[in-house]
Design an enzyme around this catalytic site. Structure first.
Site, PDB file in Angstrom:
ATOM      1  N   CYS A 159       0.889  -1.270  -0.162  1.00 35.75           N
ATOM      2  CA  CYS A 159      -0.021  -0.024   0.027  1.00 35.75           C
ATOM      3  C   CYS A 159       0.976   1.220   0.082  1.00 35.75           C
ATOM      4  O   CYS A 159       0.201   2.307  -0.204  1.00 35.75           O
ATOM      5  CB  CYS A 159      -0.916  -0.175   1.402  1.00 35.75           C
ATOM      6  SG  CYS A 159      -1.579  -1.652   1.446  1.00 35.75           S
ATOM      7  N   HIS A 290      -3.435   8.122   4.919  1.00 37.96           N
ATOM      8  CA  HIS A 290      -3.579   6.670   4.675  1.00 37.96           C
ATOM      9  C   HIS A 290      -4.950   6.146   4.823  1.00 37.96           C
ATOM     10  O   HIS A 290      -5.790   5.674   3.841  1.00 37.96           O
ATOM     11  CB  HIS A 290      -2.796   5.665   5.415  1.00 37.96           C
ATOM     12  CG  HIS A 290      -2.571   4.477   4.749  1.00 37.96           C
ATOM     13  ND1 HIS A 290      -2.077   4.235   3.569  1.00 37.96           N
ATOM     14  CD2 HIS A 290      -2.911   3.296   5.304  1.00 37.96           C
ATOM     15  CE1 HIS A 290      -2.198   2.889   3.372  1.00 37.96           C
ATOM     16  NE2 HIS A 290      -2.542   2.475   4.165  1.00 37.96           N
ATOM     17  N   HIS A 339      -9.612   1.426  -1.715  1.00 32.49           N
ATOM     18  CA  HIS A 339      -8.086   1.374  -1.439  1.00 32.49           C
ATOM     19  C   HIS A 339      -7.408   0.631  -2.525  1.00 32.49           C
ATOM     20  O   HIS A 339      -7.543  -0.603  -2.911  1.00 32.49           O
ATOM     21  CB  HIS A 339      -7.774   0.499  -0.178  1.00 32.49           C
ATOM     22  CG  HIS A 339      -6.277   0.566   0.202  1.00 32.49           C
ATOM     23  ND1 HIS A 339      -5.493   0.989  -0.568  1.00 32.49           N
ATOM     24  CD2 HIS A 339      -5.740   0.094   1.299  1.00 32.49           C
ATOM     25  CE1 HIS A 339      -4.268   1.014   0.046  1.00 32.49           C
ATOM     26  NE2 HIS A 339      -4.531   0.293   1.237  1.00 32.49           N
TER      27      HIS A 339
END
Length: 635
Positions: A159, A290, A339
């Site tokens: 990520c 995030h 995401h």
């Protein structure tokens, strides 16, 4: 002055193509949300089938792999914009840094299934060439004649991949290693990954609600984003879309999937980005979070942001030019586009840059009462606000953290002078023994037994390195892992259970090990390697990519010491894949090599120097054998 200036970009998300992929709402508008119930995930049997898919028509001819198509779409836009902004750019020294979490996983799923069903060699060969992590990277570059660019790397950093890629691009420009950088990331939706995140209880049952009470996780998305970066003093008249003025990276070294609940690791990455730019925290008006909307991540990130802001208060923010009277607005973009894993950092950075350009503080796409344990300044609707800078924060499996500072005008940043890099020591292992490894690392034998073979090999090699230099010398270092075929055998084992029992019943303990940077994370935890960490692999010579990237970070003062780790478990799937792709003659062996790089101590001529611009050969020895050959040639 030397910011990295974005002069062209390309993007794809569930919101659309180009600027639509990251658009900022007008003043007074709420945040658009593209997350919906996903029928493909539902048919697979997942209980939380919510996701955000990019448009079917990406503006490029569709190919056999969706991830490749997404990356080609973003690259196509960027290169087209570059033709106008910087004519003749193909004659310059180009660097390419692109990141991903799952690479060619969609094709790998088909390859694993066909192999298990006993498909013929011809059918398997057609899939094998696209089943590697690096296949979309190389196929997309080949579509635009960029596949032989000497300075290119493929970051396998989950990520945080594209945030790290942009940061590495900044370092290349700082060192004058190239004239122009193409940086960013990509990922496509796959059942393989969606099942893993649901098994870890990280996905939402409806919509993401970051920083709110009752939040229950994220929805996955797919997308890609690529930016073209040049040094500010070499703009040659090109328009500036955004400026990257600082980069920082760190590792929690606490847990392979759960964040450090204190937020200290992410705070260190953010502080490093600010320090790199010489920019006080009090001047940050926007934080691109995030924000995965999981209970632990949001609370951790809130603490990290608070630590950064308190540091700004100590600096005396009230008297600094450009200081913001209001707390910085937090923008949780994942709640809008899902995401997007390897693309997340780059897409979120572009959204932040768009907010700076428009002087609009973006709203948060979440509802409900704010969690007092995860406070964040969120807006319901977009607001006009002068913004001079934004801080982009990213976190990933393995405890990796990365941060970028974006500014709306020239920051006045002055890059650090590059340092010489030397090799302090190295170690090689050909296997692992649980008893000896438990004794060397202090990790319980039963926990080691639950790790995959690749992680055990990596830990064994770093333990052997620690035996040479002392564990204390490793503490605080960073680590870069270099891969040939990465976790291909581990992935097959994980996916076999998915196929046999269904997506709802995958093994949650095995899923983290399918991430190529898990090996770096496990070693970081065992030896408290709190510097930058990630994995790389643009081909079978990925071990040399790791050496080059680690040397770059030491030369650029991102770390005083870096561990370079290359490991191959040489399992049956890896061997068959090599054979099917015409690489049968290239040796693949089980084993691992670990090196320790450090800044030149200046008093020991016996230490060999390491060139951050060393060539990487993907057509030579495979995996860790490439690093062994380098050691032999530079003895």
């Amino acid at each position: 002055m030397s910011d990295a200036c974005v002069i062209a970009s390309g993007a794809v998300s569930a919101l659309g193509l180009g600027p639509l992929a990251y658009r900022v709402p007008r003043a007074g508008e709420p945040a658009p949300v593209a997350i919906t119930r996903d029928e493909e995930l539902a048919r697979a049997g997942l209980l939380r089938p919510f996701a955000a898919r990019a448009p079917a028509d990406l503006g490029v001819a569709p190919g056999a792999d969706r991830a490749t198509d997404l990356l080609k779409a973003a690259l196509s836009q960027t290169l087209a914009a570059l033709e106008g902004a910087r004519p003749g750019f193909r004659g310059e020294r180009i660097g390419i840094a692109l990141g991903t979490s799952s690479g060619g996983m969609l094709t790998a799923e088909r390859f694993f299934a066909a192999r298990a069903e006993g498909a013929d060699a011809g059918s398997l060969a057609a899939l094998a060439s696209g089943a590697t992590y690096f296949a979309p990277f190389n196929d997309a570059l080949a579509a635009f004649g960029l596949e032989r660019t000497p300075l290119r790397t493929h970051l396998l950093a989950a990520c945080a991949a594209s945030t790290l890629a942009i940061g590495l691009g900044l370092r290349w420009l700082d060192r004058d290693a190239c004239d122009l950088v193409l940086a960013g990331g990509y990922d496509a939706l796959s059942i393989f990954v969606a099942a893993g995140f649901e098994a870890l209880r990280a996905t939402t049952a409806s919509r993401s609600r970051p920083f709110r009470i009752g939040r229950d996780g994220m929805a996955l998305g797919e997308g890609a984003a690529v930016v073209a970066l040049v040094r500010e003093d070499r703009l040659r008249g090109a328009p500036v879309i955004a400026r990257v003025a600082g980069f920082g990276a760190s590792t929690d070294a606490v847990h392979i999937t759960a964040p450090d609940r204190t937020g200290s690791g992410l705070a260190r990455a953010g502080a490093a980005a600010l320090a790199d730019a010489g920019w006080p925290a009090s001047r940050v008006g926007l934080i691109s979070a995030h924000a995965t909307a999981t209970p632990y991540n949001d609370a951790m990130e809130s603490r990290a942001i608070a630590a950064l802001l308190s540091r700004g208060a100590v600096e005396g923010s009230g008297t600094l030019p450009g200081a913001h009277a209001l707390p910085p607005v937090v923008h949780p973009f994942k709640a809008q586009i899902g995401h997007t894993l390897g693309a997340a950092g780059a897409l979120e950075a572009l959204a932040a840059a768009a907010a700076l350009e428009a002087s609009i503080a973006p709203p948060a796409a979440s509802e409900g009462e704010l969690d007092p344990d995860a406070p964040a300044h969120l807006l319901e609707r977009a607001e006009p606000r002068p913004l001079s800078s934004a801080l982009k924060l990213s976190a990933a499996f393995g405890g990796a953290n990365a941060a970028l500072l974006l500014t709306s005008s020239a920051s006045g940043r002055r890059p650090r002078r590059p340092r010489a890099v030397v090799l302090r020591a190295h170690a090689r292992v050909t296997g692992s023994d649980l008893g000896r490894l438990a004794e060397a690392t202090g990790i319980a034998r039963d926990r080691l037994a639950r790790l995959d073979a690749l992680c055990r090999l990596g830990l064994t090699a770093v333990a052997a390195l620690a035996a040479i230099v002392g564990a204390d010398r490793l503490r605080g270092a960073g680590i870069v892992a270099g891969h040939a075929l990465a976790t291909i055998d581990t992935n097959d084992t994980y996916d076999a259970r998915r196929r046999a029992r269904g997506a709802r019943f995958v093994e949650p303990r095995l899923f983290p090990a399918t991430s190529p940077n898990a090996i770096a994370g496990e070693c970081a935890i065992a030896y408290q390697l709190t510097g930058p960490s990630f994995a790389v692999g643009a081909g079978l010579g990925g071990a040399l990519e790791a050496l080059r990237a680690a040397a770059d970070l030491v030369a650029s003062s991102d770390a005083d010491r870096m561990v370079v780790l290359a490991a191959d478990d040489a399992g049956p799937v890896a061997r068959e894949l090599l054979s099917l792709t015409g690489a049968r003659h290239r040796a693949l062996a089980s084993g691992a090599v670990a090196l320790l790089l450090q800044a030149d101590p200046g008093d020991d001529e016996r230490l060999r120097k390491v060139d951050p611009d060393l060539p990487v050969d993907h057509d030579g020895p495979v995996g860790h054998l490439a690093l062994l050959r380098w050691l032999e040639e530079h003895a």
